[in-house]
Write a protein that holds these residues in place. Structure first.
Motif, PDB file in Angstrom:
ATOM      1  N   LEU A 126       0.841  -1.198   0.000  1.00 18.54           N
ATOM      2  CA  LEU A 126       0.000   0.000   0.000  1.00 18.54           C
ATOM      3  C   LEU A 126       0.879   1.251   0.000  1.00 18.54           C
ATOM      4  O   LEU A 126       0.649   2.183  -0.769  1.00 18.54           O
ATOM      5  CB  LEU A 126      -0.931   0.002   1.216  1.00 18.54           C
ATOM      6  N   TRP A 127       1.891   1.268   0.855  1.00 17.73           N
ATOM      7  CA  TRP A 127       2.782   2.427   0.938  1.00 17.73           C
ATOM      8  C   TRP A 127       3.519   2.657  -0.382  1.00 17.73           C
ATOM      9  O   TRP A 127       3.695   3.785  -0.800  1.00 17.73           O
ATOM     10  CB  TRP A 127       3.788   2.239   2.067  1.00 17.73           C
ATOM     11  N   ARG A 128       3.949   1.573  -1.022  1.00 19.70           N
ATOM     12  CA  ARG A 128       4.681   1.700  -2.297  1.00 19.70           C
ATOM     13  C   ARG A 128       3.775   2.168  -3.431  1.00 19.70           C
ATOM     14  O   ARG A 128       4.117   3.053  -4.193  1.00 19.70           O
ATOM     15  CB  ARG A 128       5.292   0.344  -2.702  1.00 19.70           C
ATOM     16  N   GLN A 129       2.604   1.536  -3.548  1.00 17.20           N
ATOM     17  CA  GLN A 129       1.757   1.753  -4.721  1.00 17.20           C
ATOM     18  C   GLN A 129       0.883   2.996  -4.650  1.00 17.20           C
ATOM     19  O   GLN A 129       0.641   3.631  -5.680  1.00 17.20           O
ATOM     20  CB  GLN A 129       0.853   0.539  -4.955  1.00 17.20           C
ATOM     21  N   LEU A 130       0.373   3.319  -3.481  1.00 15.50           N
ATOM     22  CA  LEU A 130      -0.636   4.380  -3.395  1.00 15.50           C
ATOM     23  C   LEU A 130      -0.015   5.770  -3.364  1.00 15.50           C
ATOM     24  O   LEU A 130       1.064   5.968  -2.803  1.00 15.50           O
ATOM     25  CB  LEU A 130      -1.519   4.159  -2.167  1.00 15.50           C
ATOM     26  N   LYS A 131      -0.718   6.736  -3.957  1.00 14.35           N
ATOM     27  CA  LYS A 131      -0.277   8.122  -3.974  1.00 14.35           C
ATOM     28  C   LYS A 131      -0.490   8.757  -2.599  1.00 14.35           C
ATOM     29  O   LYS A 131      -1.379   8.358  -1.848  1.00 14.35           O
ATOM     30  CB  LYS A 131      -1.083   8.907  -5.016  1.00 14.35           C
ATOM     31  N   ASP A 166      -6.715  -3.588  12.183  1.00 11.22           N
ATOM     32  CA  ASP A 166      -5.821  -2.466  11.928  1.00 11.22           C
ATOM     33  C   ASP A 166      -4.583  -2.929  11.148  1.00 11.22           C
ATOM     34  O   ASP A 166      -4.561  -4.031  10.608  1.00 11.22           O
ATOM     35  CB  ASP A 166      -5.460  -1.751  13.232  1.00 11.22           C
ATOM     36  N   MET A 167      -3.558  -2.097  11.115  1.00 15.37           N
ATOM     37  CA  MET A 167      -2.332  -2.384  10.355  1.00 15.37           C
ATOM     38  C   MET A 167      -1.150  -2.658  11.263  1.00 15.37           C
ATOM     39  O   MET A 167      -0.010  -2.645  10.823  1.00 15.37           O
ATOM     40  CB  MET A 167      -1.989  -1.201   9.446  1.00 15.37           C
ATOM     41  N   GLY A 168      -1.404  -2.867  12.551  1.00 18.93           N
ATOM     42  CA  GLY A 168      -0.314  -3.134  13.485  1.00 18.93           C
ATOM     43  C   GLY A 168       0.351  -1.855  13.964  1.00 18.93           C
ATOM     44  O   GLY A 168      -0.026  -0.743  13.581  1.00 18.93           O
ATOM     45  N   ASP A 169       1.351  -2.017  14.816  1.00 20.54           N
ATOM     46  CA  ASP A 169       2.025  -0.883  15.452  1.00 20.54           C
ATOM     47  C   ASP A 169       2.776   0.005  14.466  1.00 20.54           C
ATOM     48  O   ASP A 169       2.982   1.189  14.732  1.00 20.54           O
ATOM     49  CB  ASP A 169       2.998  -1.382  16.522  1.00 20.54           C
ATOM     50  N   ALA A 170       3.196  -0.541  13.334  1.00 19.14           N
ATOM     51  CA  ALA A 170       3.971   0.233  12.361  1.00 19.14           C
ATOM     52  C   ALA A 170       3.131   1.307  11.670  1.00 19.14           C
ATOM     53  O   ALA A 170       3.680   2.237  11.088  1.00 19.14           O
ATOM     54  CB  ALA A 170       4.583  -0.697  11.313  1.00 19.14           C
ATOM     55  N   THR A 174      -4.366   7.718   6.072  1.00 18.52           N
ATOM     56  CA  THR A 174      -4.081   8.451   4.832  1.00 18.52           C
ATOM     57  C   THR A 174      -2.614   8.199   4.489  1.00 18.52           C
ATOM     58  O   THR A 174      -1.752   8.232   5.373  1.00 18.52           O
ATOM     59  CB  THR A 174      -4.293   9.971   5.018  1.00 18.52           C
ATOM     60  N   ILE A 175      -2.345   7.951   3.214  1.00 23.27           N
ATOM     61  CA  ILE A 175      -0.961   7.780   2.772  1.00 23.27           C
ATOM     62  C   ILE A 175      -0.266   9.137   2.840  1.00 23.27           C
ATOM     63  O   ILE A 175      -0.774  10.131   2.301  1.00 23.27           O
ATOM     64  CB  ILE A 175      -0.891   7.216   1.330  1.00 23.27           C
ATOM     65  N   LYS A 176       0.890   9.173   3.499  1.00 29.81           N
ATOM     66  CA  LYS A 176       1.644  10.405   3.703  1.00 29.81           C
ATOM     67  C   LYS A 176       3.042  10.266   3.089  1.00 29.81           C
ATOM     68  O   LYS A 176       3.492   9.147   2.821  1.00 29.81           O
ATOM     69  CB  LYS A 176       1.734  10.699   5.194  1.00 29.81           C
ATOM     70  N   PRO A 177       3.741  11.376   2.881  1.00 29.86           N
ATOM     71  CA  PRO A 177       5.087  11.303   2.291  1.00 29.86           C
ATOM     72  C   PRO A 177       6.022  10.366   3.061  1.00 29.86           C
ATOM     73  O   PRO A 177       6.824   9.663   2.449  1.00 29.86           O
ATOM     74  CB  PRO A 177       5.578  12.755   2.333  1.00 29.86           C
ATOM     75  N   GLU A 178       5.898  10.332   4.369  1.00 35.18           N
ATOM     76  CA  GLU A 178       6.799   9.470   5.166  1.00 35.18           C
ATOM     77  C   GLU A 178       6.569   7.979   4.883  1.00 35.18           C
ATOM     78  O   GLU A 178       7.480   7.171   4.987  1.00 35.18           O
ATOM     79  CB  GLU A 178       6.706   9.771   6.665  1.00 35.18           C
ATOM     80  N   HIS A 179       5.344   7.623   4.504  1.00 31.96           N
ATOM     81  CA  HIS A 179       5.070   6.235   4.141  1.00 31.96           C
ATOM     82  C   HIS A 179       5.770   5.882   2.834  1.00 31.96           C
ATOM     83  O   HIS A 179       6.312   4.787   2.685  1.00 31.96           O
ATOM     84  CB  HIS A 179       3.563   5.980   4.019  1.00 31.96           C
ATOM     85  N   LYS A 180       5.730   6.814   1.873  1.00 34.12           N
ATOM     86  CA  LYS A 180       6.399   6.587   0.596  1.00 34.12           C
ATOM     87  C   LYS A 180       7.912   6.420   0.810  1.00 34.12           C
ATOM     88  O   LYS A 180       8.527   5.538   0.217  1.00 34.12           O
ATOM     89  CB  LYS A 180       6.143   7.750  -0.370  1.00 34.12           C
ATOM     90  N   LYS A 181       8.491   7.256   1.684  1.00 29.82           N
ATOM     91  CA  LYS A 181       9.934   7.157   1.972  1.00 29.82           C
ATOM     92  C   LYS A 181      10.265   5.827   2.628  1.00 29.82           C
ATOM     93  O   LYS A 181      11.250   5.190   2.301  1.00 29.82           O
ATOM     94  CB  LYS A 181      10.380   8.316   2.873  1.00 29.82           C
ATOM     95  N   ALA A 182       9.419   5.413   3.594  1.00 27.79           N
ATOM     96  CA  ALA A 182       9.663   4.156   4.316  1.00 27.79           C
ATOM     97  C   ALA A 182       9.576   2.958   3.381  1.00 27.79           C
ATOM     98  O   ALA A 182      10.259   1.950   3.583  1.00 27.79           O
ATOM     99  CB  ALA A 182       8.672   4.009   5.463  1.00 27.79           C
ATOM    100  N   ALA A 183       8.738   3.050   2.361  1.00 34.64           N
ATOM    101  CA  ALA A 183       8.532   1.927   1.429  1.00 34.64           C
ATOM    102  C   ALA A 183       9.613   1.882   0.350  1.00 34.64           C
ATOM    103  O   ALA A 183       9.773   0.864  -0.313  1.00 34.64           O
ATOM    104  CB  ALA A 183       7.166   2.019   0.780  1.00 34.64           C
ATOM    105  N   ALA A 184      10.335   2.992   0.155  1.00 38.99           N
ATOM    106  CA  ALA A 184      11.323   3.064  -0.944  1.00 38.99           C
ATOM    107  C   ALA A 184      12.528   2.175  -0.692  1.00 38.99           C
ATOM    108  O   ALA A 184      12.893   1.860   0.387  1.00 38.99           O
ATOM    109  CB  ALA A 184      11.750   4.508  -1.140  1.00 38.99           C
TER     110      ALA A 184
END
Length: 192
Positions: free
Chosen positions: A144-149, A160-164, A182-192
């Motif tokens: 989800l973090w990788r694919q979603l905008k 839920d999605m767990g503690d992470a 909500t997908i946030k910029p920090e999620h995109k960075k963490a998934a990269a």
């Protein structure tokens, strides 16, 4: 003798417990895929709350992962004018979803795909809904973090999605829980 018979019956019952307690869909039937999540339809008050919490509106593209009979996608299209895609591995559920979309007059705005979630692309979504299991949610989280905008809304029924990834909002509907992120910029960075 009656005591010995009772003990044999009790032992036999204990041996059968793992089979009886298992969801029927957990055991693959010939010609049907093995399901990681048993089919349990989301009740309509929870569907409504999920769509409300996701702030679904016209122009949204909603992806329902593990869509079952398509009720979330169909409701989003009918009530809010969204378009949608339902993904499920079970061909029987996909057929039901297509029939439901046709019956409700939204077949031109929705589609249903028989596919494995972990091999699917849902990058076009502005909203993602889920009713899976905790381990499946957590396994999906990096995808989800990788694919979603950034800005895509994610809503889950009961798990839920767990503690992470703690939810931003939690609501109760009777004895059910709905979680939202909500997908946030920090999620995109963490998934990269």
């Amino acid at each position: 003798m009656p005591h010995e018979t009772l003990n044999r019956r009790a032992a036999a019952s204990l041996l059968l417990l793992p089979l009886v307690g298992r969801a029927p869909s957990a055991v693959a039937q010939e010609g049907r895929p093995r399901l990681d999540v048993p089919y349990v339809p989301t009740v309509m008050p929870v569907v409504e709350k999920m769509l409300e919490m996701a702030k679904v509106r016209q122009g949204d593209v909603l992806y329902d992962l593990g869509c079952g009979d398509g009720r979330i996608v169909v409701t989003a299209a009918k009530k809010y004018g969204a378009s949608g895609v339902g993904i499920d591995i079970d061909p029987q559920r996909i057929q039901e979803a297509r029939e439901n979309a046709e019956r409700e007059g939204v077949a031109s705005r929705v589609q249903f795909r028989q596919a494995n979630l972990f091999e699917s692309d849902f990058s076009k979504a502005s909203v993602v809904t889920l009713y899976l299991l905790p381990d499946i949610n957590q396994k999906l989280r990096p995808q989800l973090w990788r694919q979603l905008k950034v800005g895509t809304r994610v809503v889950s029924h009961d798990f839920d999605m767990g503690d992470a990834w703690p939810p931003e909002r939690t609501e109760r509907v009777g004895n059910k829980t709905v979680y939202a992120w909500t997908i946030k910029p920090e999620h995109k960075k963490a998934a990269a």
